[in-house]
Design a protein around this motif. Structure first.
Motif, short mmCIF file in Angstrom:
data_model
loop_
_atom_site.label_atom_id
_atom_site.label_comp_id
_atom_site.label_asym_id
_atom_site.label_seq_id
_atom_site.Cartn_x
_atom_site.Cartn_y
_atom_site.Cartn_z
N GLY A 1 0.81 -1.21 0.00
CA GLY A 1 0.00 0.00 0.00
C GLY A 1 0.84 1.26 0.00
N PHE A 2 1.90 1.26 0.83
CA PHE A 2 2.77 2.44 0.88
C PHE A 2 3.45 2.66 -0.46
N ALA A 3 3.96 1.58 -1.06
CA ALA A 3 4.65 1.71 -2.34
C ALA A 3 3.71 2.23 -3.43
N ALA A 4 2.47 1.76 -3.41
CA ALA A 4 1.50 2.20 -4.41
C ALA A 4 1.19 3.68 -4.27
N ASP A 5 1.29 4.20 -3.06
CA ASP A 5 0.96 5.60 -2.80
C ASP A 5 2.15 6.54 -2.87
N ALA A 6 3.35 6.02 -3.15
CA ALA A 6 4.54 6.86 -3.22
C ALA A 6 4.34 7.96 -4.26
N GLU A 7 4.67 9.19 -3.90
CA GLU A 7 4.37 10.35 -4.74
C GLU A 7 5.59 10.79 -5.54
N ALA A 8 5.35 11.20 -6.77
CA ALA A 8 6.41 11.73 -7.61
C ALA A 8 6.93 13.05 -7.03
N GLY A 9 8.23 13.25 -7.14
CA GLY A 9 8.83 14.50 -6.68
C GLY A 9 9.09 14.58 -5.19
N VAL A 10 8.61 13.61 -4.43
CA VAL A 10 8.81 13.61 -2.98
C VAL A 10 10.08 12.84 -2.64
N THR A 11 10.86 13.38 -1.73
CA THR A 11 12.07 12.71 -1.25
C THR A 11 11.72 11.92 0.00
N TYR A 12 11.96 10.62 -0.04
CA TYR A 12 11.66 9.74 1.09
C TYR A 12 12.95 9.36 1.80
N LEU A 13 12.95 9.50 3.12
CA LEU A 13 14.07 9.07 3.95
C LEU A 13 13.60 7.85 4.73
N PHE A 14 14.11 6.68 4.37
CA PHE A 14 13.68 5.43 4.97
C PHE A 14 14.60 5.06 6.12
N GLY A 15 14.03 4.97 7.33
CA GLY A 15 14.81 4.60 8.49
C GLY A 15 15.07 3.12 8.56
N PRO A 16 15.78 2.66 9.61
CA PRO A 16 16.13 1.24 9.75
C PRO A 16 14.94 0.41 10.22
N GLY A 17 15.11 -0.92 10.11
CA GLY A 17 14.11 -1.83 10.65
C GLY A 17 13.43 -2.66 9.58
N GLY A 18 12.84 -3.78 10.02
CA GLY A 18 12.24 -4.72 9.10
C GLY A 18 11.00 -4.21 8.40
N THR A 19 10.16 -3.45 9.12
CA THR A 19 8.92 -2.95 8.50
C THR A 19 9.22 -1.97 7.38
N VAL A 20 10.11 -1.02 7.65
CA VAL A 20 10.48 -0.05 6.62
C VAL A 20 11.25 -0.75 5.51
#
Length: 388
Positions: free
Chosen positions: A249-268
């Protein structure tokens, strides 16, 4: 005038002697992406790391002074001189400097042999405290420092009741997995002044070299006597439950032009895999429009990669509830202030975690972040959870 609680105690208020030891290099490796500072101090400094532990020690001791003042003590110096609290420290930045900055006049039990402090200095400090019969060892550091303190107290033996001298941690390291730490420095100061009972809790540490390679090898190092308090953090726990639908669901909603900072951990990490990112399991990655801009970045690298709109994606540590300030110090106040915060967790993880916590080292930012936040729990679902 003392408040009702302390007024009721005033007639029978007892003296409390606290030994304070600070690991001044604890946490230096966090914001520069080293995952820890053990045997990496020079490298951390080369990367521009700054000492973090001394300011957190001072915050804890100021909270300690505030509580003693509420109990009717004229000022913090009097508290240190014996009105309520007798404070013992090790020399220089290992406790003395921070105590004086907080308004105390401590008794110094020894000094580090060299300018670069070591674990041996921490152990010497603890032995000095025990010899003088302290009621509590208040230490500032991470899991490595907790291990040094706990094992030294074990070697010192137990009292007539069969307990070691109590210890309490002020969280300042990169890794803070053990359940002997207060949630924040101010919590630690308040607990040190007011606790009435103790219990046994675990001290855990991990292999930093393996941690840097993406593998967590945790080991039980000691079982310590710790004050009983609600504001103690829990030990790190593993939780079960699928996060595949959440990641999709999160991947499907990823927005163009937005910078994502992904933290550590299994869920992320599951979200990153859904997006096709070969990310760092225990670091912070920066991704925008299908491109991995930074893998396992330091604070400086994250700041350089920020765009017009930025989102930090984190998941709480199971059992503890921390979303910022534990294992992801690269997400510093300077970074977080330029980003929106997105918290993700499976329903099972949230149920095991309860409320969320932040400890960025910036009290104003922590206050701004506290309150209700929508935590994404599935493909289209979220749950309101409070950050405290």
């Amino acid at each position: 005038m003392a408040n009702g609680l302390y007024a009721a105690r005033a007639k029978g208020r007892r003296m409390r002697t606290i030994g304070v030891v600070v690991n001044p290099i604890a946490g230096m490796g966090g914001r520069v992406g080293l995952k820890g500072t053990d045997e990496r101090v020079a490298e951390a400094r080369d990367r521009g790391a700054e000492a973090r532990a001394p300011e957190r020690a001072t915050a804890a001791l100021r909270a300690l002074a505030d509580v003693t003042n509420a109990a009717g003590v004229a000022d913090a110096t009097n508290a240190a001189d014996g009105a309520d609290i007798t404070l013992l420290t090790y020399g220089g930045e290992m406790g003395e400097s921070e105590a004086r900055e907080a308004g105390f006049t401590p008794t110094v039990v020894g000094h580090p042999e060299d300018a670069e402090t070591t674990a041996a200095d921490t152990r010497d400090a603890v032995r000095g405290f025990v010899e003088r019969g302290v009621d509590l060892v208040l230490f500032v550091g991470g899991d490595g420092t907790a291990t040094d303190v706990a094992t030294t107290l074990d070697e010192a033996g137990v009292d007539e009741a069969g307990s070691n001298t109590p210890m309490l941690g002020v969280p300042a390291g990169v890794k803070v997995y053990s359940s002997v730490f207060a949630r924040t420095p101010r919590d630690a100061g308040r607990i040190a002044a007011t606790f009435e009972r103790t219990e046994r809790r675990e001290v855990n540490d991990i292999d930093e070299d393996a941690y840097r390679e993406g593998e967590v090898r945790a080991a039980l190092k000691a079982v310590a006597t710790v004050p009983v308090a609600e504001a103690l953090q829990s030990g790190k726990q593993r939780t079960t439950g699928s996060v595949e639908t959440l990641a999709a669901g999160f991947a499907a909603d990823a927005e163009a032009g937005v910078t994502y900072l992904f933290g550590p951990g299994g869920t992320v990490g599951a979200i990153e895999r859904e997006l096709g990112i070969a990310g760092s399991p225990l670091g912070v990655d920066v991704w925008r429009d299908g491109d991995l801009l930074v893998r396992d970045g330091s604070e400086a690298e994250l700041l350089d990669a920020l765009g017009e709109r930025n989102i930090v994606v984190v998941s709480p540590i199971g059992g503890q509830g921390f979303v910022l300030g534990r294992g992801n110090q690269q997400l510093s106040p300077a970074v977080v202030r330029q980003c929106d915060l997105s918290v993700v967790a499976s329903p099972a993880k949230l149920a095991a975690t309860g409320v969320l916590h932040v400890d960025t080292g910036d009290t104003e930012l922590d206050a701004d972040l506290r309150g209700w936040i929508g935590v994404r729990t599935g493909r289209h679902t979220s749950q309101l959870v409070r950050i405290e």
